[in-house]
Design a protein around this motif. Structure first.
Motif, PDB file in Angstrom:
ATOM      1  N   MET A  39       0.841  -1.199   0.000  1.00 62.15           N
ATOM      2  CA  MET A  39       0.000   0.000   0.000  1.00 62.15           C
ATOM      3  C   MET A  39       0.877   1.251   0.000  1.00 62.15           C
ATOM      4  O   MET A  39       2.055   1.208   0.301  1.00 62.15           O
ATOM      5  N   THR A  40       0.266   2.338  -0.273  1.00 60.54           N
ATOM      6  CA  THR A  40       0.937   3.614  -0.446  1.00 60.54           C
ATOM      7  C   THR A  40       1.348   4.230   0.887  1.00 60.54           C
ATOM      8  O   THR A  40       0.581   4.245   1.843  1.00 60.54           O
ATOM      9  N   ARG A  41       2.566   4.784   0.912  1.00 59.29           N
ATOM     10  CA  ARG A  41       3.061   5.507   2.085  1.00 59.29           C
ATOM     11  C   ARG A  41       3.284   6.964   1.682  1.00 59.29           C
ATOM     12  O   ARG A  41       3.988   7.250   0.722  1.00 59.29           O
ATOM     13  N   VAL A  42       2.651   7.868   2.402  1.00 58.18           N
ATOM     14  CA  VAL A  42       2.819   9.299   2.167  1.00 58.18           C
ATOM     15  C   VAL A  42       3.636   9.867   3.317  1.00 58.18           C
ATOM     16  O   VAL A  42       3.379   9.575   4.483  1.00 58.18           O
ATOM     17  N   GLU A  43       4.623  10.675   2.965  1.00 62.37           N
ATOM     18  CA  GLU A  43       5.530  11.264   3.953  1.00 62.37           C
ATOM     19  C   GLU A  43       5.528  12.776   3.775  1.00 62.37           C
ATOM     20  O   GLU A  43       5.705  13.260   2.657  1.00 62.37           O
ATOM     21  N   VAL A  44       5.315  13.492   4.861  1.00 57.47           N
ATOM     22  CA  VAL A  44       5.377  14.950   4.848  1.00 57.47           C
ATOM     23  C   VAL A  44       6.566  15.345   5.711  1.00 57.47           C
ATOM     24  O   VAL A  44       6.532  15.204   6.934  1.00 57.47           O
ATOM     25  N   GLU A  45       7.623  15.823   5.068  1.00 57.48           N
ATOM     26  CA  GLU A  45       8.809  16.269   5.797  1.00 57.48           C
ATOM     27  C   GLU A  45       8.752  17.790   5.905  1.00 57.48           C
ATOM     28  O   GLU A  45       8.542  18.482   4.897  1.00 57.48           O
ATOM     29  N   TYR A  46       8.917  18.282   7.122  1.00 61.32           N
ATOM     30  CA  TYR A  46       8.724  19.714   7.362  1.00 61.32           C
ATOM     31  C   TYR A  46       9.817  20.266   8.274  1.00 61.32           C
ATOM     32  O   TYR A  46      10.412  19.548   9.067  1.00 61.32           O
ATOM     33  N   CYS A  47      10.058  21.562   8.147  1.00 61.86           N
ATOM     34  CA  CYS A  47      11.074  22.258   8.935  1.00 61.86           C
ATOM     35  C   CYS A  47      10.519  22.601  10.319  1.00 61.86           C
ATOM     36  O   CYS A  47       9.570  23.378  10.437  1.00 61.86           O
ATOM     37  N   VAL A  48      11.112  22.015  11.338  1.00 68.01           N
ATOM     38  CA  VAL A  48      10.683  22.274  12.712  1.00 68.01           C
ATOM     39  C   VAL A  48      11.049  23.702  13.139  1.00 68.01           C
ATOM     40  O   VAL A  48      10.187  24.447  13.627  1.00 68.01           O
ATOM     41  N   PRO A  49      12.323  24.146  12.953  1.00 70.68           N
ATOM     42  CA  PRO A  49      12.680  25.496  13.384  1.00 70.68           C
ATOM     43  C   PRO A  49      11.876  26.592  12.680  1.00 70.68           C
ATOM     44  O   PRO A  49      11.695  27.678  13.222  1.00 70.68           O
ATOM     45  N   GLU A  81      -0.046   4.615   5.236  1.00 65.43           N
ATOM     46  CA  GLU A  81       0.537   5.493   6.249  1.00 65.43           C
ATOM     47  C   GLU A  81       0.640   6.917   5.725  1.00 65.43           C
ATOM     48  O   GLU A  81       0.925   7.141   4.555  1.00 65.43           O
ATOM     49  N   ALA A  82       0.424   7.872   6.617  1.00 67.54           N
ATOM     50  CA  ALA A  82       0.712   9.277   6.366  1.00 67.54           C
ATOM     51  C   ALA A  82       1.634   9.704   7.496  1.00 67.54           C
ATOM     52  O   ALA A  82       1.193   9.887   8.630  1.00 67.54           O
ATOM     53  N   ALA A  83       2.914   9.804   7.186  1.00 65.81           N
ATOM     54  CA  ALA A  83       3.924  10.050   8.211  1.00 65.81           C
ATOM     55  C   ALA A  83       4.387  11.499   8.213  1.00 65.81           C
ATOM     56  O   ALA A  83       4.570  12.100   7.151  1.00 65.81           O
ATOM     57  N   LEU A  84       4.582  12.027   9.410  1.00 66.12           N
ATOM     58  CA  LEU A  84       5.199  13.335   9.577  1.00 66.12           C
ATOM     59  C   LEU A  84       6.667  13.112   9.914  1.00 66.12           C
ATOM     60  O   LEU A  84       6.983  12.353  10.832  1.00 66.12           O
ATOM     61  N   VAL A  85       7.548  13.757   9.156  1.00 65.40           N
ATOM     62  CA  VAL A  85       8.989  13.590   9.331  1.00 65.40           C
ATOM     63  C   VAL A  85       9.592  14.955   9.626  1.00 65.40           C
ATOM     64  O   VAL A  85       9.419  15.893   8.842  1.00 65.40           O
ATOM     65  N   THR A  86      10.275  15.061  10.750  1.00 65.27           N
ATOM     66  CA  THR A  86      10.871  16.345  11.110  1.00 65.27           C
ATOM     67  C   THR A  86      12.128  16.606  10.287  1.00 65.27           C
ATOM     68  O   THR A  86      12.867  15.692   9.934  1.00 65.27           O
ATOM     69  N   GLY A  87      12.335  17.878   9.976  1.00 65.45           N
ATOM     70  CA  GLY A  87      13.497  18.293   9.205  1.00 65.45           C
ATOM     71  C   GLY A  87      13.907  19.702   9.599  1.00 65.45           C
ATOM     72  O   GLY A  87      13.428  20.245  10.599  1.00 65.45           O
ATOM     73  N   ASP A  88      14.779  20.285   8.797  1.00 68.54           N
ATOM     74  CA  ASP A  88      15.229  21.651   9.043  1.00 68.54           C
ATOM     75  C   ASP A  88      15.596  22.308   7.714  1.00 68.54           C
ATOM     76  O   ASP A  88      15.264  21.799   6.655  1.00 68.54           O
ATOM     77  N   ASP A  89      16.260  23.435   7.761  1.00 68.40           N
ATOM     78  CA  ASP A  89      16.707  24.164   6.560  1.00 68.40           C
ATOM     79  C   ASP A  89      15.556  24.549   5.623  1.00 68.40           C
ATOM     80  O   ASP A  89      15.717  24.555   4.409  1.00 68.40           O
ATOM     81  N   GLY A  90      14.382  24.820   6.180  1.00 68.44           N
ATOM     82  CA  GLY A  90      13.259  25.301   5.382  1.00 68.44           C
ATOM     83  C   GLY A  90      12.534  24.249   4.572  1.00 68.44           C
ATOM     84  O   GLY A  90      11.698  24.573   3.735  1.00 68.44           O
ATOM     85  N   ILE A  91      12.819  22.983   4.821  1.00 68.55           N
ATOM     86  CA  ILE A  91      12.216  21.918   4.009  1.00 68.55           C
ATOM     87  C   ILE A  91      10.725  21.765   4.264  1.00 68.55           C
ATOM     88  O   ILE A  91      10.253  21.879   5.391  1.00 68.55           O
TER      89      ILE A  91
END
Length: 78
Positions: free
Chosen positions: A1-11, A35-45
């Motif tokens: 099945m499909t996995r969706v990932e949302v990577e976002y800038c925490v700072p 799955e719809a996963a939230l993935v923490t990132g940085d540098d404005g991603i």
């Protein structure tokens, strides 16, 4: 099945946007995705991936929840 990932800038404070996008994807596709996963990132991603393929990148596209959901749709099996 499909996995969706949302990577976002925490700072940058993009958590609310990431939650909004994830909510819209889950509302639209429900049990059609694994799955719809939230993935923490940085540098404005702020990137949305479906099974590893980038379907939205804030550095290239304007933020629009509906447009992001439309970009995910072709990758989701009904």
């Amino acid at each position: 099945m499909t996995r969706v990932e949302v990577e976002y800038c925490v700072p940058c404070g993009m958590a609310n946007r990431a939650v909004d996008v994830s909510h819209a994807i889950l509302t639209q596709f429900g049990e059609s995705i694994a799955e719809a996963a939230l993935v923490t990132g940085d540098d404005g991603i702020f990137v949305v991936r479906v099974d590893g393929t980038v379907v939205f990148d804030l550095s290239e596209d304007a933020y629009d929840v509906d447009a992001i959901v439309r970009a995910v749709r072709p990758h989701v099996s009904s």
